[in-house]
Scaffold this active site. Structure first.
Site, PDB file in Angstrom:
ATOM      1  N   GLU A   1     -18.195   5.692   7.576  1.00  0.00           N
ATOM      2  CA  GLU A   1     -17.255   6.425   8.041  1.00  0.00           C
ATOM      3  C   GLU A   1     -15.800   6.333   7.559  1.00  0.00           C
ATOM      4  O   GLU A   1     -15.053   6.287   8.193  1.00  0.00           O
ATOM      5  CB  GLU A   1     -17.318   6.625   9.603  1.00  0.00           C
ATOM      6  CG  GLU A   1     -18.505   6.857  10.296  1.00  0.00           C
ATOM      7  CD  GLU A   1     -18.355   6.803  11.979  1.00  0.00           C
ATOM      8  OE1 GLU A   1     -17.048   6.260  12.262  1.00  0.00           O
ATOM      9  OE2 GLU A   1     -19.227   6.977  12.663  1.00  0.00           O
ATOM     10  N   PRO A   2     -15.800   6.379   6.243  1.00  0.00           N
ATOM     11  CA  PRO A   2     -14.447   6.140   5.600  1.00  0.00           C
ATOM     12  C   PRO A   2     -13.476   7.010   5.629  1.00  0.00           C
ATOM     13  O   PRO A   2     -14.046   8.397   5.282  1.00  0.00           O
ATOM     14  CB  PRO A   2     -14.955   5.734   4.257  1.00  0.00           C
ATOM     15  CG  PRO A   2     -16.103   6.515   3.882  1.00  0.00           C
ATOM     16  CD  PRO A   2     -16.777   6.797   5.267  1.00  0.00           C
ATOM     17  N   GLY A   3     -12.406   6.870   5.994  1.00  0.00           N
ATOM     18  CA  GLY A   3     -11.255   8.138   5.881  1.00  0.00           C
ATOM     19  C   GLY A   3     -10.155   7.712   4.770  1.00  0.00           C
ATOM     20  O   GLY A   3     -10.148   8.049   3.916  1.00  0.00           O
ATOM     21  N   ARG A   4      -9.602   6.700   5.297  1.00  0.00           N
ATOM     22  CA  ARG A   4      -8.157   6.383   4.509  1.00  0.00           C
ATOM     23  C   ARG A   4      -8.490   5.855   3.078  1.00  0.00           C
ATOM     24  O   ARG A   4      -7.931   6.262   2.061  1.00  0.00           O
ATOM     25  CB  ARG A   4      -7.272   5.425   5.133  1.00  0.00           C
ATOM     26  CG  ARG A   4      -6.199   4.942   4.646  1.00  0.00           C
ATOM     27  CD  ARG A   4      -5.467   3.782   5.447  1.00  0.00           C
ATOM     28  NE  ARG A   4      -5.919   3.756   6.990  1.00  0.00           N
ATOM     29  CZ  ARG A   4      -4.682   3.860   7.528  1.00  0.00           C
ATOM     30  NH1 ARG A   4      -3.667   4.460   7.393  1.00  0.00           N
ATOM     31  NH2 ARG A   4      -5.031   3.647   8.837  1.00  0.00           N
TER      32      ARG A   4
ATOM     33  N   TYR B   1      -3.976  10.765   7.144  1.00  0.00           N
ATOM     34  CA  TYR B   1      -3.220  10.776   8.362  1.00  0.00           C
ATOM     35  C   TYR B   1      -1.911  11.235   7.875  1.00  0.00           C
ATOM     36  O   TYR B   1      -0.685  10.811   8.501  1.00  0.00           O
ATOM     37  CB  TYR B   1      -3.111   9.499   8.965  1.00  0.00           C
ATOM     38  CG  TYR B   1      -4.821   8.947   9.155  1.00  0.00           C
ATOM     39  CD1 TYR B   1      -5.233   9.457  10.125  1.00  0.00           C
ATOM     40  CD2 TYR B   1      -5.100   7.904   8.360  1.00  0.00           C
ATOM     41  CE1 TYR B   1      -6.883   9.036  10.402  1.00  0.00           C
ATOM     42  CE2 TYR B   1      -6.248   7.355   8.568  1.00  0.00           C
ATOM     43  CZ  TYR B   1      -7.348   8.181   9.718  1.00  0.00           C
ATOM     44  OH  TYR B   1      -8.632   7.670   9.643  1.00  0.00           O
TER      45      TYR B   1
ATOM     46  N   GLY C   1     -12.461   2.172   8.289  1.00  0.00           N
ATOM     47  CA  GLY C   1     -11.657   0.862   8.574  1.00  0.00           C
ATOM     48  C   GLY C   1     -10.856   0.350   7.326  1.00  0.00           C
ATOM     49  O   GLY C   1      -9.893  -0.357   7.506  1.00  0.00           O
TER      50      GLY C   1
ATOM     51  N   CYS D   1      16.509  15.477  14.740  1.00  0.00           N
ATOM     52  CA  CYS D   1      17.672  14.876  15.481  1.00  0.00           C
ATOM     53  C   CYS D   1      17.150  13.727  16.399  1.00  0.00           C
ATOM     54  O   CYS D   1      17.296  13.780  17.563  1.00  0.00           O
ATOM     55  CB  CYS D   1      18.202  16.073  16.561  1.00  0.00           C
ATOM     56  SG  CYS D   1      18.954  17.113  15.481  1.00  0.00           S
TER      57      CYS D   1
END
Ligand code: LLP
Length: 419
Positions: free
Chosen positions: A275-278, A373, A240, A344
């Site tokens: 649980e780091p992602g970003r 992401y 987070g 479009c």
């Protein structure tokens, strides 16, 4: 800090000039920097130096590319996965099953079974029903599945509503008021080795306070569960931590996060999972794109039409997210523009009224902070195919995800011969 910077007027990824990648691989293309990934992994790990017993499990959803996972595996990370596909990716990247945590509110029976087959380190169970199902599957094999119970602390993470997960109305975890009762029921099941709790309140958090509030509630729960006779040995604090998307934006650092965690958890006496992602992958990637043309003459600012679109980078269209946008060879002049893709629908807008480097048809530009992401949320909408990915390491680079062309996608679309 990242390794995308101007050298002699040309943006480089580490030692590679971005125009070289555009020429060899074409655009749009995601470009990741190995040195930046490694740096972020190191800084996050060092930030948690005050936490002795821990596992850092990269949230694979942020960037599941196998080469990226391999870099993080070599940095000692495990994986937080949310599907059978992510689980297989983590294994393929060489992550040991004992370092894999399986999260997610909708794991299927087949996915639970796969986790058992592979002997993963931890299942984070999100409901009584899921716990019973896993217990039954494990008991049938004469095994005990290692489990944490994810709780929903009802804390407002103060982030975008679509990526907030810890409010009572969100689908995630067991409401705190029911946690003791559900814990007691699941702990009694033969097929489970229920050994702790998990929490994750949302993503792109710009403030440590909601995290600290949630962790405080977890600490209280751990004490209550112990008082009720449960042996609590594991707690999973989720991910987070946010990253700066705009130049000059300041967010809590991994060191500040780590200090807060060490302080809040000092008496817990548990193994902690993160649980780091970003925060690991976000600023380790850019989306490299070419200006198709600049359209003028409307009511507002000109439209800079780039060859990347919302199918390649969905975050602006989905969340109104900001990504810094820069020319690869800036000439010092500036313009105000609407940055759009070719798709479009009006939602295919990366930025409105954005002050940016002056650009003309054929120029290269990047969207920054696209390593998390980004490619993973791509689609092939408008039959544009799937975007390519490149990993840079010093002065070399390699394609780590081939561009999936519209033709390749069509070749997987059999038309029945009765048509
Ligand atoms: N653990 C769990 C259980 C999660 O659900 C997530 C993210 C993470 C860890 C990693 O969170 P991070 O450290 O990356 O914030 N597509 C959205 C983000 C969705 C995040 C979903 N869960 C975006 O582009 O902003």
């Amino acid at each position: 800090m990242d390794h995308f910077s101007l050298r002699d007027g040309v943006l480089h990824a580490e030692d590679v000039p971005l125009p070289r990648i555009a020429q060899d691989v074409g655009t749009p293309v995601y470009v990741y920097s190995r040195a930046t990934l490694e740096r972020h992994a190191r800084v996050f790990t060092e930030g948690l130096a005050g936490v002795p017993d821990k596992l850092i499990a990269f949230a694979v959803k942020a960037n599941p590319n196998l080469a990226v996972l391999k870099v993080l595996q070599q940095a000692g990370f495990g994986a937080d996965v949310v599907s059978g596909g992510e689980l297989r990716r983590a294994l393929l990247a060489g992550m040991g099953p004992e370092k894999i945590v399986f999260s997610g509110v909708g794991k299927t029976r087949a996915e639970l079974q796969l986790g058992l087959d592979e002997g993963i380190g931890q299942f984070n169970i999100e409901s009584r029903e899921e716990g019973r199902e896993l217990a039954e599957l494990a008991a049938a094999r004469g095994e005990q599945a290692p489990v944490c119970l994810r709780i929903n602390p009802d804390v407002d993470a103060r982030t975008h509503e679509k990526i907030s997960t810890g409010k009572a109305e969100n689908k995630f975890g067991i409401p705190l008021v029911h946690a003791r009762e559900v814990y007691a029921e699941l702990a009694a099941l033969e097929g489970l080795n229920l050994r702790g709790v998990a929490v994750h309140i949302g993503s792109q958090l710009g403030d440590l306070e909601p995290l600290e509030t949630a962790f405080g509630k977890v600490g209280q729960l751990v004490a209550d569960l112990r008082a009720a006779g449960h042996a609590i040995t594991h707690v999973d604090l989720g991910g987070g931590l946010g990253v700066p998307y705009k130049t000059g934006e300041v967010l809590p650092s991994p060191a500040e996060y780590g200090a807060m965690v060490a302080r809040v958890t000092q008496d817990w006496d548990v193994h902690l999972t993160f649980e780091p992602g970003r925060v690991i992958a976000g600023n380790a990637g850019v989306l490299l794109t070419r200006v198709i043309r600049v359209k003028r003459g409307g009511n507002g600012p000109p439209f800079v039409i780039v060859d990347a679109a919302m199918n390649d980078l969905a975050r602006p269209a989905l969340y109104g997210a900001w990504h810094d946008f820069e020319a690869v060879t800036p000439n010092g002049e500036r313009m105000t523009a609407n940055i759009v893709g070719p798709i479009c629908e009006t939602g295919d807008t990366f930025a409105q009224d954005r002050e940016c480097d002056a650009l003309v048809s054929g120029d290269l530009a990047i969207f920054r902070t696209a390593g998390a992401y980004g490619a993973t949320m791509a689609s092939s909408y408008n039959s544009r195919g799937f975007v390519a990915e490149v990993l840079v390491d010093g002065d070399k680079f390699a394609v780590v995800a081939e561009r999936l062309t519209a033709d390749a996608i069509m070749s997987a679309e059999p038309v029945p011969d009765w048509l």
